[in-house]
Design an enzyme around this catalytic site. Structure first.
Site, PDB file in Angstrom:
ATOM      1  N   SER A  57      51.689  18.322  -0.842  1.00 59.18           N
ATOM      2  CA  SER A  57      52.857  17.481  -1.108  1.00 59.18           C
ATOM      3  C   SER A  57      53.449  16.946   0.197  1.00 59.18           C
ATOM      4  CB  SER A  57      53.882  18.312  -1.879  1.00 59.18           C
ATOM      5  OG  SER A  57      55.156  17.782  -1.735  1.00 59.18           O
ATOM      6  N   SER A  58      53.570  17.846   1.189  1.00 54.63           N
ATOM      7  CA  SER A  58      54.143  17.420   2.473  1.00 54.63           C
ATOM      8  C   SER A  58      53.287  16.356   3.136  1.00 54.63           C
ATOM      9  CB  SER A  58      54.222  18.596   3.443  1.00 54.63           C
ATOM     10  OG  SER A  58      55.268  19.423   3.094  1.00 54.63           O
ATOM     11  N   HIS A  70      54.911  26.563  15.225  1.00 55.48           N
ATOM     12  CA  HIS A  70      55.903  26.051  16.146  1.00 55.48           C
ATOM     13  C   HIS A  70      56.231  24.581  15.917  1.00 55.48           C
ATOM     14  CE1 HIS A  70      58.941  27.035  18.881  1.00 55.48           C
ATOM     15  NE2 HIS A  70      58.817  25.810  19.328  1.00 55.48           N
ATOM     16  N   ASP A 123      61.171  -0.268  -1.242  1.00 54.95           N
ATOM     17  CA  ASP A 123      60.933   1.073  -1.766  1.00 54.95           C
ATOM     18  C   ASP A 123      60.017   1.774  -0.765  1.00 54.95           C
ATOM     19  OD1 ASP A 123      60.252   3.375  -3.437  1.00 54.95           O
ATOM     20  OD2 ASP A 123      61.038   2.180  -5.090  1.00 54.95           O
ATOM     21  N   ARG A 181      63.663  43.879  13.095  1.00 53.60           N
ATOM     22  CA  ARG A 181      63.895  43.104  11.888  1.00 53.60           C
ATOM     23  C   ARG A 181      63.029  43.647  10.755  1.00 53.60           C
ATOM     24  NH1 ARG A 181      60.507  37.548  13.126  1.00 53.60           N
ATOM     25  NH2 ARG A 181      61.292  36.956  11.092  1.00 53.60           N
ATOM     26  N   TYR A 206      60.011  22.319  14.660  1.00 50.39           N
ATOM     27  CA  TYR A 206      60.559  21.010  15.020  1.00 50.39           C
ATOM     28  C   TYR A 206      60.556  20.068  13.837  1.00 50.39           C
ATOM     29  CZ  TYR A 206      60.682  23.060  19.512  1.00 50.39           C
ATOM     30  OH  TYR A 206      60.981  23.921  20.510  1.00 50.39           O
ATOM     31  N   LYS A 266      69.374  15.388  24.514  1.00 44.49           N
ATOM     32  CA  LYS A 266      69.977  14.989  23.233  1.00 44.49           C
ATOM     33  C   LYS A 266      71.440  15.399  23.175  1.00 44.49           C
ATOM     34  CE  LYS A 266      66.194  14.453  20.161  1.00 44.49           C
ATOM     35  NZ  LYS A 266      66.741  13.203  19.646  1.00 44.49           N
ATOM     36  N   GLU A 320      56.147  23.287  13.167  1.00 43.49           N
ATOM     37  CA  GLU A 320      56.918  23.401  11.931  1.00 43.49           C
ATOM     38  C   GLU A 320      58.414  23.561  12.227  1.00 43.49           C
ATOM     39  OE1 GLU A 320      56.430  23.179   8.784  1.00 43.49           O
ATOM     40  OE2 GLU A 320      58.158  24.225   7.926  1.00 43.49           O
ATOM     41  N   HIS A 352      62.351  35.209   0.867  1.00 46.73           N
ATOM     42  CA  HIS A 352      63.505  34.470   1.404  1.00 46.73           C
ATOM     43  C   HIS A 352      63.012  33.462   2.446  1.00 46.73           C
ATOM     44  CE1 HIS A 352      67.308  33.518   3.340  1.00 46.73           C
ATOM     45  NE2 HIS A 352      66.853  33.995   4.491  1.00 46.73           N
ATOM     46  N   THR A 391      65.747  18.693  24.872  1.00 45.08           N
ATOM     47  CA  THR A 391      66.787  19.087  23.923  1.00 45.08           C
ATOM     48  C   THR A 391      68.158  18.919  24.567  1.00 45.08           C
ATOM     49  OG1 THR A 391      65.205  20.704  23.135  1.00 45.08           O
ATOM     50  CG2 THR A 391      67.417  20.860  22.254  1.00 45.08           C
ATOM     51  N   HIS A 451      54.338  31.639  22.434  1.00 44.11           N
ATOM     52  CA  HIS A 451      55.555  32.378  22.796  1.00 44.11           C
ATOM     53  C   HIS A 451      56.040  33.239  21.637  1.00 44.11           C
ATOM     54  CE1 HIS A 451      58.097  28.642  21.546  1.00 44.11           C
ATOM     55  NE2 HIS A 451      58.046  29.488  20.560  1.00 44.11           N
ATOM     56  N   HIS A 452      55.441  33.055  20.456  1.00 41.35           N
ATOM     57  CA  HIS A 452      55.757  33.960  19.348  1.00 41.35           C
ATOM     58  C   HIS A 452      54.934  35.237  19.453  1.00 41.35           C
ATOM     59  CE1 HIS A 452      58.012  30.923  17.008  1.00 41.35           C
ATOM     60  NE2 HIS A 452      57.200  30.075  17.606  1.00 41.35           N
ATOM     61  N   TRP A 463      57.184  36.248   6.010  1.00 42.20           N
ATOM     62  CA  TRP A 463      56.871  34.853   5.681  1.00 42.20           C
ATOM     63  C   TRP A 463      55.724  34.349   6.535  1.00 42.20           C
ATOM     64  CZ3 TRP A 463      57.064  30.020   8.173  1.00 42.20           C
ATOM     65  CH2 TRP A 463      57.529  30.022   9.489  1.00 42.20           C
ATOM     66  N   SER A 507      72.482  11.898  15.105  1.00 39.30           N
ATOM     67  CA  SER A 507      72.529  10.690  15.929  1.00 39.30           C
ATOM     68  C   SER A 507      73.082   9.490  15.169  1.00 39.30           C
ATOM     69  CB  SER A 507      71.128  10.338  16.449  1.00 39.30           C
ATOM     70  OG  SER A 507      70.605  11.422  17.169  1.00 39.30           O
TER      71      SER A 507
END
Lengths: 539, 403
Positions: free
Chosen positions: A173-174, A257, A110, A454, A261, A335, A259, A81, A332, A306-307, A146, A272
């Site tokens: 690809s990314s 991390h 293009d 979890r 963002y 924004k 990732e 998932h 943040t 922090h993870h 994951w 925006s």
């Protein structure tokens, strides 16, 4: 109009001689609009697959005891998932938006590398198939979460290698997609579209693309080391050979991390664009929005650990990563304040895109506050690996990224398809999703506070009621997205509905509204001449 | 903030907590129609989760109390900001809409606005970081402990070893009550208050003493967590980490493994029994006597019946989770019943698998079990279900293989 359309596009069907029809149009697609459509359809399909896996999880957790799946399969469901939603649904969906909108927004004909664009997309499909097929491999799909923490990954079956291969492909690809986006934005803007006049969506994607190029290779490194640990006798992360499992976490989260963002900055870009359009005002504090986005991106590189507060890092490490993480609240916050200032003294209407945008601001901020809670190392000791974290990242990834994409879809799809969506159905989709989302994920805060870990297939009885509520909400939320596809997307793809005007939103600004709806196959073949604000075409 | 202020604000937040709890309990009533009759009979578990608990566990240590306070402190600040910011947003949504005839007005963008809403949040964040720093420094200070316990995470149980202080030398494994695992599989667990939290041997510690917990693991990463103590520490194979707690009241406290560690992740609970000093001394003495009596002599020749009987318990506690009580395995788990390796006349292969694991760790290594235990469980497997090897694996064979 002559600057907008090439001479073929002016006649409705003439463009087909250089856009192959039938399957060739899609397999050999080099047109950014076609590739954007492919990305969006692919990511929606993956959203449905990932959603089914989530419903498997929620069905099992509806009541204490194992009724639906066994614990092995349960771990496979949570793992896949996560991987499918992150790499298969959210990331490609934003690339789809980028493909469709960036050339239109900056007045380019293009994407810069049209064939590489095709390759980036078609790499995703086999990767998606491999990920789904891993369930049918001996031993089932990977079940290490994951995040693929070592050394649990060493115990996985052959599907682990398949998933690593798939993630390598997705990473390639990314990276190609990012290079394409950067080159397009930096080199193909219409004359007069200076960087600081660019639409916010283009800005956020430019920054996101740099983040992707910086961190996807880091992920590739981490999973390659996992692969060699598994098969070639290395011991990067295998403690049995002197390796360090915590090193894996450092490398993974140095990718992971930024990732996070990568998955939210383009969402900020969409919001925006939508908020000013429906407040009928300019975006408040454009410059500070650009700087805030850049600051978030830079800070994202110095907060990864922090993870890992519970891995037992020294006190100075905990303090540094706590302070750095809390700092992210500042840009943040800027924004959020800018969006609200944009709404202030506006002349607002609440068509579906605006509903999603306001809903995004409201619910995403809740995820932001729980993020602030999690950033506090002493509290994180309690929250780490509990449902509080699950609640937090679903508030920022579902209510954040996904809701912003819905806002973007309702905002731009009239331009893509040439027809308006059904406003009532859009509103039903919004309220249905908004309510069921909160029913699903709000109770998870309580479960986490009470200490429910979890990735648990079964739990103590005391957690039963909140789990039951969350499961009911999850099924309702899943159905809402099926409704979205059947009642909103499909009719639009078939061209059913009121014909969309060139600019359906009277407050919207930008070059995408200077071309007809649906956007012709080729746009801006000669660079348009822009007015001083770079939002309109003159002459 | 002075001490008394702090106490007062703490009791105020505690009152708020009670209020919030009853309000949310009322809200949860809406969801109660979902609750089955079974769950309705479940009670709060003191030291463990309460029914529909909304906040942290009632703190049992100073650190947990600090965390509790910090959480309310953060929640109060965040809730205030949330109400103010969204109050403004919803006010704007109500007033500045076209349907009430509001015309859009562009606002001036003076630099102090942007600076203001950068600097003020920065100051708020610094205000949050200061009390948090104090707590981090305190919770990382594991010096001057009265008792040191080594906690070893294993797939899927905890091993406890008293390293230093009263009770030094005591060691045992702590496993989920197999009955609970069976209930879980049945899909209809009974409404017991300690469902999935009941273990055979809880960790016993004296009240009011600083206990240093050293964590490590045998196979993959686990995490040792006791919410009421405000403690969570990953147990990492090949590495040693530590944390500490000083329980301020006696009683039973529960936690669970908090790092995904494979399929039985949800089934390796933690139970800490905090007792008075006298009770602790008594427990240490009893435990030492029992250990002496149990100390098996691996050089002794055991009979088949003795080993088989002993092996049955070891099988239930360690093997049945995967290989099932009937020895048939499930899915990718290999069956033992009818297995050629299990019944092979050469005991060596089976001994090697038990000592070193197999299938890349899919079958974990079991070298942490004693020689007699390993011999017993092998004898049991060789002579149970349809297997009838008819001979015993003697502990000395295991001793020899370990060399």
């Amino acid at each position: 109009m002559s600057a907008v359309l090439d001479h073929h596009g002016a006649h409705a069907h003439d463009h087909e001689h250089h856009a192959p029809a039938g399957w060739r149009r899609w397999v050999f697609a080099t047109n950014h609009k076609d590739i954007g459509t492919l990305y969006l359809l692919f990511s929606f399909a993956m959203l449905m697959v990932g959603g089914l896996l989530a419903l498997g999880i929620r069905a099992e957790l509806f009541q204490p005891g194992l009724q639906v799946v066994n614990p092995e399969l349960f771990n496979q469901l949570t793992t896949m998932h996560g991987i499918i939603m992150v790499f298969g649904a959210i990331m490609p969906a934003f690339v789809g938006f980028a493909n469709w909108m960036l050339p239109l927004q900056i007045g380019a004909s293009d994407m810069a590398f049209a064939r590489m664009n095709n390759f980036s997309f078609w790499l995703m499909v086999p990767a998606g198939i491999i990920l789904v097929a891993s369930f049918f491999m001996p031993g089932g799909a990977p079940a290490a979460g994951w995040t693929l923490y070592a050394p649990l990954t060493l115990q996985m079956g052959p599907s682990m290698d398949a998933a690593i291969f798939a993630m390598h492909i997705l990473g390639a690809s990314s990276i190609m997609g990012s290079i394409n986006i950067i080159v397009t934005i930096l080199n193909m803007r219409a004359p007069g579209m200076t960087l600081m006049k660019m639409p916010m969506f283009a800005w956020t994607w430019l920054i996101t693309a740099y983040l992707l190029i910086a961190v996807m290779p880091v992920l590739a490194g981490a999973i390659t080391m996992t692969l060699t640990d598994r098969h070639l006798g290395t011991s990067f992360f295998n403690p049995a050979g002197g390796g360090d499992p915590v090193m894996y976490q450092h490398i993974f989260w140095f990718f992971g991390h930024p990732e996070v963002y990568i998955m939210i900055l383009p969402a900020f870009g969409i919001i925006s664009q939508v908020v000013p359009a429906f407040a009928r005002k300019k975006l408040f504090g454009y410059t500070s929005m650009v700087y805030a986005t850049a600051s978030i991106a830079i800070l994202s590189f110095i907060v990864w650990a922090h993870h890992m507060f519970t891995t037992g890092m020294p006190v100075t490490g905990q303090l540094f990563f706590m302070y750095a993480t809390m700092l992210i609240a500042v840009p943040t916050g800027v924004k959020i304040f800018n969006w609200i200032a944009t709404m202030w003294k506006g002349s607002m209407t609440f068509e579906t895109p605006m509903l999603w945008a306001v809903g995004f601001i409201f619910v995403f901020t809740m995820g932001g506050f729980t993020g602030l809670m999690l950033s506090m190392a002493p509290l994180d000791i309690n929250f780490q690996d509990t449902y509080y974290v699950v609640a937090h990242f679903h508030y920022v990834l579902v209510a954040g990224s996904l809701f912003a994409m819905f806002a973007g879809y309702y905002y731009w799809a009239p331009k893509w398809t040439g027809v308006m969506y059904d406003e009532t159905r859009g509103k039903i989709h919004f309220w249905w999703s908004m309510i069921s989302f909160n029913v699903t994920f709000f109770p998870m805060h309580f479960l986490g506070l009470a200490g429910m870990p979890r990735r648990y297939a079964d739990y103590p009885m005391q957690f039963a009621d909140f789990n039951a509520i969350a499961s009911v909400g999850a099924f309702a939320f899943g159905l809402a997205q099926v409704y979205f596809f059947l009642a909103v997307v499909l009719p639009m793809m078939r061209g059913q509905g009121e014909k969309a005007p060139q600019k359906p939103w009277d407050g919207a600004e930008g070059l995408e509204w200077e071309v007809p709806s649906p956007a012709p196959h080729h746009t801006f073949e000669t660079p348009p001449k822009l007015d001083p604000t770079a939002t309109r075409i003159v002459g | 903030m002075t001490q008394s202020d702090q106490t007062e604000s703490r009791s105020a937040v505690a009152g708020l907590a009670r209020g919030a709890r009853s309000a949310a309990a009322a809200a949860a009533m809406g969801g109660l129609w979902l609750a089955t009759a079974v769950q309705a009979r479940v009670n709060d578990l003191p030291g463990g989760p309460a029914v529909n608990q909304l906040n942290f566990h009632p703190p049992a240590t100073r650190i947990a109390e600090e965390q509790h306070w910090l959480h309310w402190f953060m929640l109060a600040i965040c809730a205030t900001i949330f109400v103010v910011v969204f109050g403004i947003m919803f006010y704007s949504i109500a007033k500045h809409r076209r349907s009430v005839g509001h015309k859009a007005q562009e606002l001036p963008e003076p630099i102090w606005v942007e600076l203001g809403w950068t600097i003020v949040p920065l100051l708020i964040v610094i205000g949050m970081a200061l009390p948090a720093t104090k707590v981090i420094v305190a919770q990382k200070d594991t010096s001057n402990s009265d008792l040191t316990v080594k906690v070893v995470g294993m797939q899927w149980k905890w091993g406890y070893e008293y390293l230093k202080g009263e009770g030094e030398g005591i060691q045992f494994l702590s496993t989920l009550d197999p009955q609970h695992r069976v209930m879980s599989d049945s899909g209809k667990p009974e409404a017991v208050d300690d469902y999935l939290l009941k273990v055979d041997n809880p960790l016993v510690v004296p009240v009011g003493k600083k206990i240093r917990v050293i964590t490590t693991a045998n196979d993959v990463i686990h995490a040792w967590m006791v919410p009421a103590f405000g403690v969570k520490q990953d147990a990492i194979p090949g590495f040693v980490r530590d944390t500490w707690f000083r329980a301020e009241k006696t009683g039973d406290f529960y936690g669970q493994c908090a790092e995904l560690c494979g399929k039985e992740h949800a089934y390796m609970p933690i139970h800490v029994k905090v007792v008075t000093q006298e009770e602790y001394t008594r427990w240490v003495n009893e435990k030492k006597k029992a250990m002496a009596a149990l100390a098996d002599d691996p050089s002794k020749e055991w009979t088949l019946a003795e080993l088989k009987q002993r092996g049955e318990q070891i099988y239930a506690a360690n093997c049945a989770a995967c290989h099932q009580a009937n020895g048939k395995g499930a899915g990718s788990i290999k069956p033992l019943d009818g297995s050629a390796i299990v019944t092979d006349a050469d005991h060596g292969k089976m001994i090697q698998i038990l000592l070193n694991g197999a299938g890349n760790g899919a079958m974990p290594a079991w070298k942490q079990l004693s020689d007699v235990e390993l011999a017993a469980v092998m004898t049991y497997a060789r002579n149970s279900w349809s297997n009838s090897a008819g001979d015993a694996v003697q502990p000395r064979e295991v001793v020899a293989a370990r060399q």
